[in-house]
Design a protein around this motif. Structure first.
Motif, PDB file in Angstrom:
ATOM      1  N   VAL A 194       0.731  -1.095   0.381  1.00  0.00           N
ATOM      2  CA  VAL A 194      -0.174   0.763  -0.169  1.00  0.00           C
ATOM      3  C   VAL A 194       1.214   1.447  -0.074  1.00  0.00           C
ATOM      4  O   VAL A 194       1.238   1.677   1.337  1.00  0.00           O
ATOM      5  CB  VAL A 194      -0.960   0.364   1.124  1.00  0.00           C
ATOM      6  CG1 VAL A 194      -2.150   1.062   1.317  1.00  0.00           C
ATOM      7  CG2 VAL A 194      -1.442  -1.367   1.194  1.00  0.00           C
ATOM      8  N   PRO A 195       0.976   1.119  -1.575  1.00  0.00           N
ATOM      9  CA  PRO A 195       2.432   2.792  -1.046  1.00  0.00           C
ATOM     10  C   PRO A 195       1.495   3.856  -1.234  1.00  0.00           C
ATOM     11  O   PRO A 195       0.886   4.227  -1.576  1.00  0.00           O
ATOM     12  CB  PRO A 195       2.997   2.565  -2.540  1.00  0.00           C
ATOM     13  CG  PRO A 195       1.461   2.056  -3.651  1.00  0.00           C
ATOM     14  CD  PRO A 195       1.133   1.018  -2.392  1.00  0.00           C
TER      15      PRO A 195
ATOM     16  N   THR B  33       7.957  -0.564   6.277  1.00  0.00           N
ATOM     17  CA  THR B  33       9.195  -0.616   5.264  1.00  0.00           C
ATOM     18  C   THR B  33       9.603   0.498   5.661  1.00  0.00           C
ATOM     19  O   THR B  33       9.584   1.819   4.880  1.00  0.00           O
ATOM     20  CB  THR B  33       9.344  -0.916   3.773  1.00  0.00           C
ATOM     21  OG1 THR B  33       8.771  -2.248   3.829  1.00  0.00           O
ATOM     22  CG2 THR B  33      10.106  -0.357   3.223  1.00  0.00           C
ATOM     23  N   ALA B  34      11.198   1.119   6.216  1.00  0.00           N
ATOM     24  CA  ALA B  34      11.648   2.301   6.142  1.00  0.00           C
ATOM     25  C   ALA B  34      12.663   2.152   5.835  1.00  0.00           C
ATOM     26  O   ALA B  34      13.462   0.883   5.600  1.00  0.00           O
ATOM     27  CB  ALA B  34      12.317   2.502   7.986  1.00  0.00           C
TER      28      ALA B  34
ATOM     29  N   VAL C 292      11.155  -3.458  -3.771  1.00  0.00           N
ATOM     30  CA  VAL C 292      12.261  -2.617  -2.567  1.00  0.00           C
ATOM     31  C   VAL C 292      11.368  -1.987  -1.182  1.00  0.00           C
ATOM     32  O   VAL C 292      11.465  -1.370  -0.485  1.00  0.00           O
ATOM     33  CB  VAL C 292      13.185  -1.371  -2.779  1.00  0.00           C
ATOM     34  CG1 VAL C 292      13.621  -0.777  -1.722  1.00  0.00           C
ATOM     35  CG2 VAL C 292      14.535  -2.480  -3.972  1.00  0.00           C
ATOM     36  N   TYR C 293      10.644  -0.948  -1.833  1.00  0.00           N
ATOM     37  CA  TYR C 293       9.305   0.190  -1.110  1.00  0.00           C
ATOM     38  C   TYR C 293       8.212  -0.370  -0.748  1.00  0.00           C
ATOM     39  O   TYR C 293       7.634   0.464   0.119  1.00  0.00           O
ATOM     40  CB  TYR C 293       9.676   1.309  -2.459  1.00  0.00           C
ATOM     41  CG  TYR C 293      10.736   1.799  -2.432  1.00  0.00           C
ATOM     42  CD1 TYR C 293      11.728   2.245  -1.454  1.00  0.00           C
ATOM     43  CD2 TYR C 293      10.872   2.452  -3.672  1.00  0.00           C
ATOM     44  CE1 TYR C 293      13.491   2.992  -1.809  1.00  0.00           C
ATOM     45  CE2 TYR C 293      12.177   2.616  -3.768  1.00  0.00           C
ATOM     46  CZ  TYR C 293      13.232   3.191  -3.635  1.00  0.00           C
ATOM     47  OH  TYR C 293      14.345   3.425  -3.669  1.00  0.00           O
ATOM     48  N   GLY C 294       7.831  -1.443  -1.327  1.00  0.00           N
ATOM     49  CA  GLY C 294       6.180  -1.918  -0.729  1.00  0.00           C
ATOM     50  C   GLY C 294       6.251  -2.011   0.542  1.00  0.00           C
ATOM     51  O   GLY C 294       6.838  -1.898   1.237  1.00  0.00           O
TER      52      GLY C 294
END
Length: 224
Positions: free
Chosen positions: A15-16, A127-128, A186-188
Motif C-alpha cells: 500500500v504505497p 518499510t523504513a 524495495v519500497y512496498g
C-alpha cells in the motif's frame, strides 16, 4: 542475475503512499557518485541474495514475523550502526524534491546517512528506508562504501530519539540495475518492521556514474 517479480508475497501488503508512487519513477538513480572515482566498492555476491523459488521466475521469500519482537511506535531515528563494516553514522531527514525524487544526503559529508522522514520510522510496522553515498565528490569512500560486503545475519542498529534501539538482521543483499529496479519489492508496505539500506552500486562509468543500486533488506529482530 535471475529475473525477479516485483510484487510482494501475499503475507505482506503493498500500500504505497503517493510519495512512494512518484519515487519509484526515479529509483536507482537518486544516489549518483561524484566526478572522481578511485576504488570500486564491494558488490554483493549471489549467495547473499534472496533464495529463488522453483519455477520460471524467482521472487523473494518472506519469513514469518517473530511474535516475540514487538514493533515500536514512530520515533525519529538519530544514528545508524553496522558493526560488520564499521559504520557509525548520524541520520538526517530526507525529503522528496519538486520532481518526486528523494533528495540524497549532502554530498560533501562522507559519514552522513539519511532516512526518508515522510515514510515509516525504523522499528515501526512498515518499510523504513535509509540511504547514503558510496563515495563523495572527492572520490573518497562514503558512509556506505562497504555496504555490498554485508552478509545475511549481520545486524544493523538504529538509535532513536525515544532512547530505544531498533536492531535489524540482514535477510539479503542485492544489486539491481537502475533500468530494472524492483521498486515494489524495495519500497512496498509490510505487516512487520522492515528496513532498507540503499546506496549506489553496479557498473560504473565516468560519464554516467553508477548504473544501479545495492539494497540491503533487514527485519527487526530485537529492541533495546
Amino acid at each position: 542475475m535471475a529475473s525477479r517479480r516485483t510484487t510482494r508475497s501475499p503475507s505482506s501488503s503493498f500500500v504505497p503512499s503517493v510519495g512512494l508512487l512518484v519515487w519509484t519513477l526515479v529509483a536507482g538513480a537518486v544516489l549518483v557518485a561524484g566526478a572522481l572515482h578511485y576504488e570500486p566498492p564491494p558488490q554483493p555476491s549471489a549467495v547473499q541474495g534472496f533464495s529463488p523459488l522453483p519455477g520460471p521466475a524467482a521472487h523473494r521469500t518472506v519469513p514469518p514475523a517473530d511474535p516475540d519482537v514487538p514493533s515500536l511506535p514512530p520515533a525519529e531515528p538519530l544514528r545508524l550502526r553496522i558493526p560488520a563494516i564499521n559504520v557509525n553514522a548520524p541520520l538526517t531527514k530526507l525529503h522528496l524534491d519538486a520532481t518526486g525524487a528523494l533528495e540524497p544526503p549532502p554530498p560533501d559529508d562522507p559519514n552522513l546517512a539519511g532516512w526518508y522522514s515522510e515514510g515509516t520510522a525504523p522499528g515501526s510496522v512498515g518499510t523504513a528506508v535509509t540511504t547514503g553515498h558510496v563515495d563523495v565528490r572527492t572520490g573518497n569512500p562514503g558512509v556506505f562504501f562497504g555496504l555490498g560486503a554485508l552478509s545475511k545475519g549481520n545486524t544493523i542498529e538504529i538509535d532513536r530519539v525515544d532512547r530505544r534501539t531498533a536492531v535489524f538482521t540482514v535477510e539479503a543483499v542485492e544489486v539491481y540495475d537502475k533500468e530494472h529496479f524492483p521498486s515494489r519489492m524495495v519500497y512496498g508496505g509490510s505487516r512487520r518492521p522492515e528496513l532498507r539500506v540503499i546506496t549506489c552500486g553496479g557498473a560504473y562509468t565516468k560519464g554516467t556514474g553508477y548504473q544501479g543500486n545495492v539494497v540491503v533488506y533487514a527485519t527487526l529482530t530485537a529492541v533495546g
